[in-house]
Motif scaffolding. Structure first.
Motif, PDB file in Angstrom:
ATOM      1  N   UNK A  58       0.807  -1.213   0.000  1.00  9.05           N
ATOM      2  CA  UNK A  58       0.000   0.000   0.000  1.00  9.05           C
ATOM      3  C   UNK A  58       0.838   1.259   0.000  1.00  9.05           C
ATOM      4  N   UNK A  59       0.214   2.350  -0.463  1.00  8.49           N
ATOM      5  CA  UNK A  59       0.852   3.663  -0.519  1.00  8.49           C
ATOM      6  C   UNK A  59      -0.131   4.685   0.034  1.00  8.49           C
ATOM      7  N   UNK A  60       0.385   5.597   0.861  1.00  6.13           N
ATOM      8  CA  UNK A  60      -0.465   6.664   1.379  1.00  6.13           C
ATOM      9  C   UNK A  60       0.365   7.925   1.542  1.00  6.13           C
ATOM     10  N   UNK A  61      -0.311   9.074   1.485  1.00 10.25           N
ATOM     11  CA  UNK A  61       0.363  10.359   1.661  1.00 10.25           C
ATOM     12  C   UNK A  61      -0.377  11.161   2.716  1.00 10.25           C
ATOM     13  N   UNK A  62       0.382  11.710   3.673  1.00  9.08           N
ATOM     14  CA  UNK A  62      -0.225  12.510   4.736  1.00  9.08           C
ATOM     15  C   UNK A  62       0.842  13.396   5.357  1.00  9.08           C
ATOM     16  N   UNK A  63       0.500  14.658   5.596  1.00  6.19           N
ATOM     17  CA  UNK A  63       1.412  15.559   6.270  1.00  6.19           C
ATOM     18  C   UNK A  63       2.725  15.769   5.550  1.00  6.19           C
ATOM     19  N   UNK A  64       2.691  15.730   4.223  1.00  7.13           N
ATOM     20  CA  UNK A  64       3.907  15.941   3.443  1.00  7.13           C
ATOM     21  C   UNK A  64       4.842  14.757   3.390  1.00  7.13           C
ATOM     22  N   UNK A  65       4.336  13.576   3.760  1.00  2.92           N
ATOM     23  CA  UNK A  65       5.150  12.361   3.750  1.00  2.92           C
ATOM     24  C   UNK A  65       4.450  11.292   2.932  1.00  2.92           C
ATOM     25  N   UNK A  66       5.198  10.644   2.032  1.00  2.00           N
ATOM     26  CA  UNK A  66       4.678   9.505   1.279  1.00  2.00           C
ATOM     27  C   UNK A  66       5.156   8.231   1.955  1.00  2.00           C
ATOM     28  N   UNK A  67       4.213   7.388   2.361  1.00  3.84           N
ATOM     29  CA  UNK A  67       4.541   6.123   3.021  1.00  3.84           C
ATOM     30  C   UNK A  67       4.280   4.974   2.064  1.00  3.84           C
ATOM     31  N   UNK A  68       5.306   4.177   1.832  1.00  3.01           N
ATOM     32  CA  UNK A  68       5.212   3.043   0.912  1.00  3.01           C
ATOM     33  C   UNK A  68       5.491   1.769   1.694  1.00  3.01           C
ATOM     34  N   UNK A  69       4.550   0.839   1.714  1.00  5.50           N
ATOM     35  CA  UNK A  69       4.756  -0.430   2.415  1.00  5.50           C
ATOM     36  C   UNK A  69       5.776  -1.284   1.653  1.00  5.50           C
ATOM     37  N   UNK A 168       9.742  19.777  -2.573  1.00  2.47           N
ATOM     38  CA  UNK A 168       9.064  20.752  -3.422  1.00  2.47           C
ATOM     39  C   UNK A 168       9.254  20.411  -4.893  1.00  2.47           C
ATOM     40  N   UNK A 169      10.439  19.923  -5.220  1.00  5.11           N
ATOM     41  CA  UNK A 169      10.754  19.516  -6.592  1.00  5.11           C
ATOM     42  C   UNK A 169      11.771  18.385  -6.523  1.00  5.11           C
ATOM     43  N   UNK A 170      11.688  17.460  -7.468  1.00  3.76           N
ATOM     44  CA  UNK A 170      12.626  16.338  -7.460  1.00  3.76           C
ATOM     45  C   UNK A 170      12.685  15.707  -8.839  1.00  3.76           C
ATOM     46  N   UNK A 171      13.801  15.024  -9.081  1.00  4.50           N
ATOM     47  CA  UNK A 171      13.951  14.323 -10.351  1.00  4.50           C
ATOM     48  C   UNK A 171      15.067  13.294 -10.216  1.00  4.50           C
ATOM     49  N   UNK A 172      14.911  12.207 -10.969  1.00 10.19           N
ATOM     50  CA  UNK A 172      15.924  11.148 -11.002  1.00 10.19           C
ATOM     51  C   UNK A 172      16.398  10.974 -12.431  1.00 10.19           C
ATOM     52  N   UNK A 173      17.700  11.001 -12.602  1.00  8.70           N
ATOM     53  CA  UNK A 173      18.301  10.779 -13.910  1.00  8.70           C
ATOM     54  C   UNK A 173      19.290   9.629 -13.799  1.00  8.70           C
ATOM     55  N   UNK A 192      14.068  20.877  -1.061  1.00  9.78           N
ATOM     56  CA  UNK A 192      13.159  21.219   0.025  1.00  9.78           C
ATOM     57  C   UNK A 192      13.281  22.719   0.308  1.00  9.78           C
ATOM     58  N   UNK A 193      12.440  23.221   1.174  1.00  9.55           N
ATOM     59  CA  UNK A 193      12.459  24.653   1.477  1.00  9.55           C
ATOM     60  C   UNK A 193      13.781  25.095   2.090  1.00  9.55           C
ATOM     61  N   UNK A 194      14.388  24.210   2.887  1.00 12.80           N
ATOM     62  CA  UNK A 194      15.595  24.600   3.622  1.00 12.80           C
ATOM     63  C   UNK A 194      16.854  23.830   3.245  1.00 12.80           C
ATOM     64  N   UNK A 195      16.772  22.926   2.275  1.00 12.41           N
ATOM     65  CA  UNK A 195      17.943  22.138   1.903  1.00 12.41           C
ATOM     66  C   UNK A 195      17.716  21.477   0.550  1.00 12.41           C
ATOM     67  N   UNK A 196      18.799  20.935  -0.003  1.00  7.76           N
ATOM     68  CA  UNK A 196      18.741  20.160  -1.237  1.00  7.76           C
ATOM     69  C   UNK A 196      19.491  18.852  -1.004  1.00  7.76           C
ATOM     70  N   UNK A 197      18.874  17.747  -1.402  1.00  4.89           N
ATOM     71  CA  UNK A 197      19.532  16.444  -1.311  1.00  4.89           C
ATOM     72  C   UNK A 197      19.963  15.975  -2.688  1.00  4.89           C
ATOM     73  N   UNK A 198      21.200  15.493  -2.769  1.00  2.00           N
ATOM     74  CA  UNK A 198      21.721  14.915  -4.015  1.00  2.00           C
ATOM     75  C   UNK A 198      22.360  13.581  -3.657  1.00  2.00           C
ATOM     76  N   UNK A 199      21.807  12.490  -4.150  1.00  2.00           N
ATOM     77  CA  UNK A 199      22.335  11.167  -3.834  1.00  2.00           C
ATOM     78  C   UNK A 199      22.647  10.411  -5.119  1.00  2.00           C
TER      79      UNK A 199
END
Length: 264
Positions: A58-69, A168-173, A192-199
């Protein structure tokens, strides 16, 4: 393959109990484990199938979080619309047959150095929820991924859920090896509003990792130009018949710029 028993529990509790047996190993979608068994690189006494356990799907979204089982398939993740960047990543995994069978939990549990999901989990600061005989644990992605095929999972534990803060924005290449469709290099960018993640996945000798210099540069100026002046060291990157460490270093920069541009 070596001989093994197949156990099909009906609930998470039954699965955890079955995994306490000697040489028992969980089986998700089998897209990593089955080829490993065929090559005789694993010798489990029994496989505990997680397919058909409703509480693990299952997948659900709440409070700005996506939860994936954990037993949710790549295809289902690709079809959700709450987190487009993650949907785009899932839609690029393998082919339709792989996306129909493979699961997010299986990918996260194996931490294959060329797996795609670890890059999203690390870039977003996801939380990995695991369950075992001693109860449930919540592990931050930075603590969970510990090296090549190595995670914070303990014996008998199952990945039950992955919680992604939605950026806020994301992409995978990813730059694919055309035969396997695994990435020679894959980069997930999450703003995100206060940071950027690059992995980065597919490139490191120790598996998925942050490109910290790019994270700092993009936090100040979220544009492809912010990455232009950066240099990626080839130290610690994989080299094989498909790509040298230096070529992978070049691809990290190129894929990052493309991901940032796609976010716009």
């Amino acid at each position: 393959m070596y001989a093994f028993d197949l156990v099909k529990p009906k609930s998470l509790a039954e699965a955890i109990e079955a995994l306490q047996a000697d040489e028992a190993q969980p089986l998700g979608g089998g897209q990593t484990l089955i080829p490993t068994l065929k090559q005789r690189l694993a010798m489990p006494g029994s496989l505990v199938s997680l397919a058909g356990i409703a509480e693990l799907v299952g997948i659900s979204a709440s409070g700005g979080v996506l939860s994936v089982k954990g037993a949710t398939t790549h295809g289902a993740v690709a079809a959700q619309t709450d987190f487009p960047g993650l949907a785009g990543l899932a839609g690029k995994i393998g082919d339709p047959a792989v996306r129909h069978r493979g699961t997010m939990g299986g990918s996260i549990a194996n931490n294959d150095p060329a797996a795609c999901y670890p890059s999203a989990a690390l870039a977003c600061g996801a939380t990995i929820v695991v369950a075992g005989k001693d109860g449930t644990r919540e592990i931050a992605a930075d603590d969970y991924f510990q090296g090549l095929f190595t995670t914070a999972l303990e014996e008998g534990e199952i990945v039950t859920e992955i919680r992604y803060p939605i950026p806020q924005a994301s992409n995978y290449q990813k730059f694919e090896q055309p035969a396997s469709r695994f990435p020679l290099v894959g980069v997930f960018v999450a703003k995100f509003a206060d940071k950027v993640g690059v992995a980065v996945t597919g490139a490191g000798e120790n598996g998925v990792f942050h490109w910290e210099e790019a994270e700092a540069a993009l936090a100040s100026n979220f544009s492809p130009e912010a990455v232009e002046g950066l240099t990626v060291s080839a130290d610690g990157l994989m080299g094989d018949i498909h790509a040298t460490p230096e070529y992978r270093a070049h691809l990290i920069k190129v894929m990052t710029k493309r991901a940032v541009a796609a976010c716009a």
